[in-house]
Design an enzyme around this catalytic site. Structure first.
Site, PDB file in Angstrom:
ATOM      1  N   ASP A  12       0.838  -1.188   0.000  1.00 56.36           N
ATOM      2  CA  ASP A  12       0.000   0.000   0.000  1.00 56.36           C
ATOM      3  C   ASP A  12       0.883   1.251   0.000  1.00 56.36           C
ATOM      4  O   ASP A  12       1.885   1.323   0.718  1.00 56.36           O
ATOM      5  CB  ASP A  12      -0.892  -0.008   1.248  1.00 56.36           C
ATOM      6  CG  ASP A  12      -1.821   1.179   1.311  1.00 56.36           C
ATOM      7  OD1 ASP A  12      -2.724   1.267   0.460  1.00 56.36           O
ATOM      8  OD2 ASP A  12      -1.633   2.029   2.197  1.00 56.36           O
ATOM      9  N   GLU A  37       1.605  -0.549  -5.040  1.00 54.80           N
ATOM     10  CA  GLU A  37       0.687   0.500  -5.449  1.00 54.80           C
ATOM     11  C   GLU A  37       1.525   1.755  -5.700  1.00 54.80           C
ATOM     12  O   GLU A  37       1.966   2.418  -4.756  1.00 54.80           O
ATOM     13  CB  GLU A  37      -0.360   0.771  -4.363  1.00 54.80           C
ATOM     14  CG  GLU A  37      -1.337   1.873  -4.766  1.00 54.80           C
ATOM     15  CD  GLU A  37      -2.141   2.423  -3.598  1.00 54.80           C
ATOM     16  OE1 GLU A  37      -3.266   2.888  -3.837  1.00 54.80           O
ATOM     17  OE2 GLU A  37      -1.635   2.387  -2.456  1.00 54.80           O
TER      18      GLU A  37
END
Length: 525
Positions: free
Chosen positions: A228, A273
């Site tokens: 993330d 990401e």
């Protein structure tokens, strides 16, 4: 053809019974050889799951890890090779992206024993499991941050604190204010929200702690991680956008993390990401990670499906795959997708147009690498922001009140009972049937997973195509993006002489030309 009554009937029986049978499909001898000689029988497709919305086994309205285990045979029948679980750690939020304990399971989702059972059952079925790793920041309720508020505690330096010279009005790289206030007037760095204080990766203790977290889960048996906010470990402020020194610091850290987890499992798959706007900006990350999500390509694929125009998509694909291969040292390193838990669902982006949705899926699933599918995408679930409405309950039965359906939030999408696994299993022409067909194509033809991509000039603005070639197969993929029949000249001396796979009946190859029915995809051999 692939789309036969036999396929539909086997799809229905296999999934209703919880089985994992793969429906046989008539193939040419060359395609049979491809399937037999392919280096791996897997599709390479990953499937993103929000556990809270997936399947509820204890009746509390919240999905759980045992619910993921209960539906592994659905995923096996769909043909996926792996699943990505959104955060499963304890958290004060519904979404879990603010963690309070990195080495525990959210009690709403179950226990560590439940997770270990899920891993074992997934691996029995040849399904890999990667988990969300949210280590740019912690929760403001994490014991580390609570301790850090004491300037004399060792954890104080695990976070970043404002000094008298700090510009408290600075904008974060995430678009909001970067500095958050405590009640006593002190400020800490939290680029996403006050509830998510950023960790200080200039502190060696923080770096070691996060390597240890990755190694903990690797020892549990996870096959990898989705990172993330990967680019925000060091990219904190808008003023740092495009700074090569910040990029270098980010990549150096992630290489350290990769060395740590691969010391436990050398095959660990790590996908980041990285929300950049061009493939050139993504390319350097392939030297540090296994792959990064291809946000620019997602936009291009959805736009092409919506407009019915090929544009320069094929040429752009060739450039980006060549660039990624140069960075990663091998072809097929990309992680394409259409949408995820932070974006409006694809069916909503396409205004509910089922034909456009099918073409978007067909393009995605005929690209090499590891395509990612967001849960419910294969059903055509809709959803637009705010974020909770992008993460609504998966629909298994026609009735939202059936056993196992999650009820943690009411649906806002307007999807009716036909947008459910139960309904689409009974329909051989459903979007679910298309997804299963396309994913199983990747089992049959290794080049769809692993091939080097070369653009094909179709000479038709409504047809996009690319050649894929690996050690076992060489194919030409063509997509008619329009709702009208289209014809394409393959050119003199074309090596492609037969239709190996087709998404619809009616495609014909004759006299060096191929005629494509509306909204049809073919694989030529």
């Amino acid at each position: 053809m692939i789309r036969s009554v036999t396929l539909a009937s086997l799809l229905t029986s296999a999934l209703l019974l919880g089985g994992c049978a793969t429906a046989p499909a008539p193939q040419s001898p060359v395609m049979q050889a491809h399937a037999q000689t392919a280096s791996t029988p897997r599709s390479g497709v990953y499937y993103e799951i929000f556990v809270r919305s997936w399947y509820d086994t204890n009746g509390d309205g919240i999905g759980d890890l045992n619910g993921v285990t209960a539906k592994l045979d659905y995923l096996k029948s769909l043909g996926v090779s792996g699943i990505w679980l959104m955060p499963i750690n304890p958290s004060p939020s519904y979404h879990g992206y603010d963690i309070t304990d990195y080495e525990a399971i959210n009690p709403q989702y179950g226990t560590m024993a439940d997770f270990e059972h899920l891993l074992a059952e997934a691996h029995k079925r040849g399904i890999k499991v990667i988990i969300d790793l949210v280590i740019n920041h912690t929760s403001n309720q994490h014991p580390w941050f609570l301790a850090a508020q004491d300037p004399h505690d060792p954890h104080h330096d695990w976070y970043s604190w404002a000094t008298p010279a700090t510009d408290l009005s600075a904008h974060s790289a995430a678009g909001d204010k970067a500095w958050q206030a405590l009640p006593d007037g002190r400020h800490y760095l939290g680029i996403f929200s006050p509830g998510m204080p950023d960790l200080n990766y200039d502190n060696p203790a923080v770096r070691q702690a996060m390597v240890d977290v990755g190694r903990f889960w690797s020892r549990k048996g996870v096959d990898g991680f989705r990172l993330d906010a990967a680019r925000h470990i060091y990219l904190n402020f808008q003023s740092q956008e495009g700074d090569p020194d910040v990029l270098r610091e980010n990549l150096t850290w992630w290489r350290q993390f990769m060395r740590g987890v691969r010391a436990v499992n050398p095959d660990t798959y790590v996908v980041g990401e990285v929300t950049e706007s061009s493939w050139q900006q993504l390319a350097p990350w392939y030297g540090a990670l296994s792959a990064v999500f291809d946000f620019p390509l997602a936009t291009r694929l959805v736009d092409a499906a919506r407009s019915g125009q090929a544009g320069d998509l094929a040429e752009r694909l060739q450039q980006r795959y060549a660039g990624f291969a140069a960075s990663a040292g091998h072809a097929g390193a990309d992680a394409p997708f259409l949408s995820n838990h932070d974006q409006n669902r694809v069916m909503s982006q396409l205004d509910g147009d089922a034909a456009h949705m099918r073409m978007a899926a067909a393009m995605l699933l005929t690209l090499p690498g590891h395509p990612f599918v967001y849960y419910g995408e294969e059903l055509g679930m809709r959803g637009v922001k705010p974020d909770p409405d992008l993460r609504e309950p998966m629909r298994w039965e026609r009735s939202p009140h059936a056993a196992g359906e999650t009820t943690w939030k009411p649906s806002t999408s307007g999807d009716g009972p036909d947008v459910s696994v139960q309904a689409e299993l009974a329909d051989p022409g459903s979007l679910l049937a298309d997804y299963r067909m396309l994913i199983h194509w990747r089992h049959q033809v290794s080049a769809l997973r692993d091939g080097a991509l070369t653009a094909f000039a179709s000479g038709n603005t409504h047809v996009v195509g690319w050649q894929l070639r690996d050690a076992h197969s060489r194919v030409l993929v063509l997509h008619n993006l329009s709702g009208q029949p289209q014809s394409v000249a393959l050119g003199a001396g074309s090596p492609f002489r037969a239709i190996g796979l087709a998404s619809r009946d009616g495609a014909q190859l004759h006299d060096g030309r191929i005629d494509l029915p509306p909204d049809t995809s073919v694989v030529l051999e």
